[in-house]
Design a protein around this motif. Structure first.
Motif, PDB file in Angstrom:
ATOM      1  N   LYS A  40       0.823  -1.208   0.000  1.00 29.68           N
ATOM      2  CA  LYS A  40       0.000   0.000   0.000  1.00 29.68           C
ATOM      3  C   LYS A  40       0.861   1.263   0.000  1.00 29.68           C
ATOM      4  CE  LYS A  40      -2.872   0.599   3.562  1.00 29.68           C
ATOM      5  NZ  LYS A  40      -4.101   0.355   4.350  1.00 29.68           N
ATOM      6  N   LYS A  93     -12.554  -3.021   7.244  1.00 28.35           N
ATOM      7  CA  LYS A  93     -12.804  -1.778   7.984  1.00 28.35           C
ATOM      8  C   LYS A  93     -13.952  -0.931   7.431  1.00 28.35           C
ATOM      9  CE  LYS A  93      -8.054  -1.724   9.599  1.00 28.35           C
ATOM     10  NZ  LYS A  93      -6.696  -1.171   9.448  1.00 28.35           N
ATOM     11  N   ARG A 168      -5.613  -8.982  19.193  1.00 30.46           N
ATOM     12  CA  ARG A 168      -6.011  -7.723  18.558  1.00 30.46           C
ATOM     13  C   ARG A 168      -6.622  -8.065  17.214  1.00 30.46           C
ATOM     14  NH1 ARG A 168      -4.773  -5.201  13.328  1.00 30.46           N
ATOM     15  NH2 ARG A 168      -5.875  -3.211  13.487  1.00 30.46           N
ATOM     16  N   MET A 170      -8.916  -6.206  13.715  1.00 27.54           N
ATOM     17  CA  MET A 170      -9.439  -5.019  13.038  1.00 27.54           C
ATOM     18  C   MET A 170     -10.917  -4.901  13.428  1.00 27.54           C
ATOM     19  SD  MET A 170      -7.659  -5.395   9.270  1.00 27.54           S
ATOM     20  CE  MET A 170      -7.872  -7.144   8.990  1.00 27.54           C
ATOM     21  N   PHE A 191      -4.660  -0.121  14.056  1.00 19.94           N
ATOM     22  CA  PHE A 191      -3.369  -0.682  13.645  1.00 19.94           C
ATOM     23  C   PHE A 191      -2.196   0.012  14.355  1.00 19.94           C
ATOM     24  CE2 PHE A 191      -0.038  -1.178  10.207  1.00 19.94           C
ATOM     25  CZ  PHE A 191       0.107  -2.538  10.346  1.00 19.94           C
ATOM     26  N   ASN A 208      -2.143 -11.146  11.005  1.00 18.55           N
ATOM     27  CA  ASN A 208      -1.795 -10.188   9.966  1.00 18.55           C
ATOM     28  C   ASN A 208      -1.016 -10.861   8.850  1.00 18.55           C
ATOM     29  OD1 ASN A 208      -1.856  -7.438   8.966  1.00 18.55           O
ATOM     30  ND2 ASN A 208      -1.957  -6.847  11.123  1.00 18.55           N
ATOM     31  N   ASN A 212       2.805  -6.860   6.942  1.00 18.04           N
ATOM     32  CA  ASN A 212       2.527  -6.000   8.098  1.00 18.04           C
ATOM     33  C   ASN A 212       3.275  -6.472   9.339  1.00 18.04           C
ATOM     34  OD1 ASN A 212       0.890  -4.202   6.769  1.00 18.04           O
ATOM     35  ND2 ASN A 212      -1.035  -5.174   7.375  1.00 18.04           N
ATOM     36  N   TYR A 235      -7.248  -4.574   0.316  1.00 15.21           N
ATOM     37  CA  TYR A 235      -7.747  -3.204   0.477  1.00 15.21           C
ATOM     38  C   TYR A 235      -8.712  -2.814  -0.629  1.00 15.21           C
ATOM     39  CZ  TYR A 235      -3.314  -3.148   3.010  1.00 15.21           C
ATOM     40  OH  TYR A 235      -2.274  -3.450   3.833  1.00 15.21           O
TER      41      TYR A 235
HETATM   42  C1  LMR Z   1      -4.537  -3.870  10.143  1.00 12.20           C
HETATM   43  O1  LMR Z   1      -5.217  -3.044  10.763  1.00 12.20           O
HETATM   44  O2  LMR Z   1      -3.999  -4.835  10.693  1.00 12.20           O
HETATM   45  C2  LMR Z   1      -4.339  -3.688   8.661  1.00 12.20           C
HETATM   46  O3  LMR Z   1      -5.574  -3.446   8.086  1.00 12.20           O
HETATM   47  C3  LMR Z   1      -3.416  -2.550   8.386  1.00 12.20           C
HETATM   48  C4  LMR Z   1      -3.306  -2.309   6.916  1.00 12.20           C
HETATM   49  O4  LMR Z   1      -3.782  -1.279   6.451  1.00 12.20           O
HETATM   50  O5  LMR Z   1      -2.721  -3.170   6.245  1.00 12.20           O
END
Ligand code: LMR
Length: 328
Positions: A40, A93, A168, A170, A191, A208, A212, A235
């Motif tokens: 990203k 999200k 944790r 999202m 995040f 994840n 990440n 995404y």
């Molecule tokens: C996360 O919150 O773990 C991921 O969505 C972060 C991301 O944008 O890759």
């Protein structure tokens, strides 16, 4: 007086013309929550490069990584206020704006990233880009990151190893249900807070992608990573209807083609990074890899797959069928 009006008009138009020469380019903001050395992060920088090359002097694109400008809790609201023009939240999200994208969070739905890609490019997948139009959010394209892995401070071999542990997640009800299904405790957190939560042991684990987990150094504060490939983290690049419709049609076309090119680069990086970042984590010796036997993996599937039924009405059975069809 006609003469003087004409004179004034000429003077005014010369002034306007000269003002245009010195006109400041329009600032476009692209905000995201990950590091720059990620699919990203690189996609956003490529987009900036292409826009500034193709529309020189007209637009500048400023990219804000690492939740510097907006984070998980406010980036979509900021988009609708036109405080930022492009964001690319993970598909997990968007729940407040549509329940349809929950399909991407269903555990063990997609066999691999090729299947994810086939579904996204299918008619059903493309339709989902428009799922938030009525809320003023315009989906411009999908971008890959990769399949998710579990990490924790203990080896997670079978579902009962996750029992009672805090993970944790999202802000996704499907992901919450996925962890509930194995007796774990899901905790929705942005995040930007994950590293500290893991480091202070306020939570035990997380899920994840390799990218990440590597770029945010989660592997330095987690003893084990289970290669589960249990779900996808991808995404949607979105803009607001207000901004998008406000662009002149010819400029909008340049924005769209530049974005498509930037996404293609991001997807290429995603495919490479999955392996590279996994290898870098293994080489660091900070985290141990847990490889699941087929029998152990089947236990996770059996425990988590019942989550599908809970969300079938919201997502639509036809969509789930279409996604499954992409596996073959
Ligand atoms: C996360 O919150 O773990 C991921 O969505 C972060 C991301 O944008 O890759």
């Amino acid at each position: 007086t006609l003469k003087s009006i004409a004179k004034f008009a000429t003077a005014a138009s010369i002034l306007t013309a000269s003002l245009n020469v010195f006109a400041e380019p329009v600032e476009i903001k692209f905000s995201h929550v990950v590091a720059e050395n990620t699919p990203k992060g690189q996609m956003a920088l490529k987009f900036k490069e292409l826009i500034e090359q193709r529309l020189p002097g007209e637009y500048v694109v400023n990219v804000f990584p690492n939740s510097q400008l907006f984070g998980d809790n406010n980036e979509l609201a900021a988009l609708l206020l036109n405080d930022v023009q492009f964001v690319a939240p993970s598909l997990s999200k968007f729940e407040r704006y549509t329940k349809k994208l929950q399909i991407f969070d269903l555990p063990f739905l997609f066999e691999d990233m090729d299947a994810v890609d086939r579904f996204q490019q299918s008619k059903s997948g493309q339709k989902l880009l428009n799922a938030m139009n009525r809320k003023g959010v315009v989906g411009l394209g999908y971008l890959h990151n990769g399949m998710k892995q579990f990490s924790a401070n203990d080896p997670l071999n079978v579902p009962k190893d996750a029992n009672g542990k805090k993970f944790r997640i999202m802000a996704s009800d499907v992901i919450a249900a996925q962890f509930d299904a194995v007796g774990a405790i899901p905790v929705k957190k942005p995040f930007s807070e994950v590293f500290t939560l893991l480091q202070t042991r306020a939570i035990d684990g997380q899920e994840n992608t390799w990218s990440n987990t590597y770029s945010m150094k989660f592997y330095e504060v987690q003893s084990h990573i289970t290669e589960s490939n249990h779900g996808v983290l991808d995404y949607m690049v979105v803009t607001s209807n207000t901004f998008w419709k406000g662009l002149p049609a010819d400029k909008r076309a340049v924005f769209k083609s530049s974005l498509d090119e930037a996404i293609a680069l991001g997807n290429k990086i995603a495919a490479e990074k999955g392996n590279e970042d996994k290898q870098a984590i293994l080489d660091s010796n900070r985290s141990q890899l847990v490889t699941l036997t087929p029998e152990a993996r089947q236990q996770w599937v059996n425990a988590m797959k019942p989550v599908w039924a809970k969300f079938e009405d919201q997502i639509g059975k036809d969509m789930i069928d279409a996604a499954q069809a992409a596996n073959t």
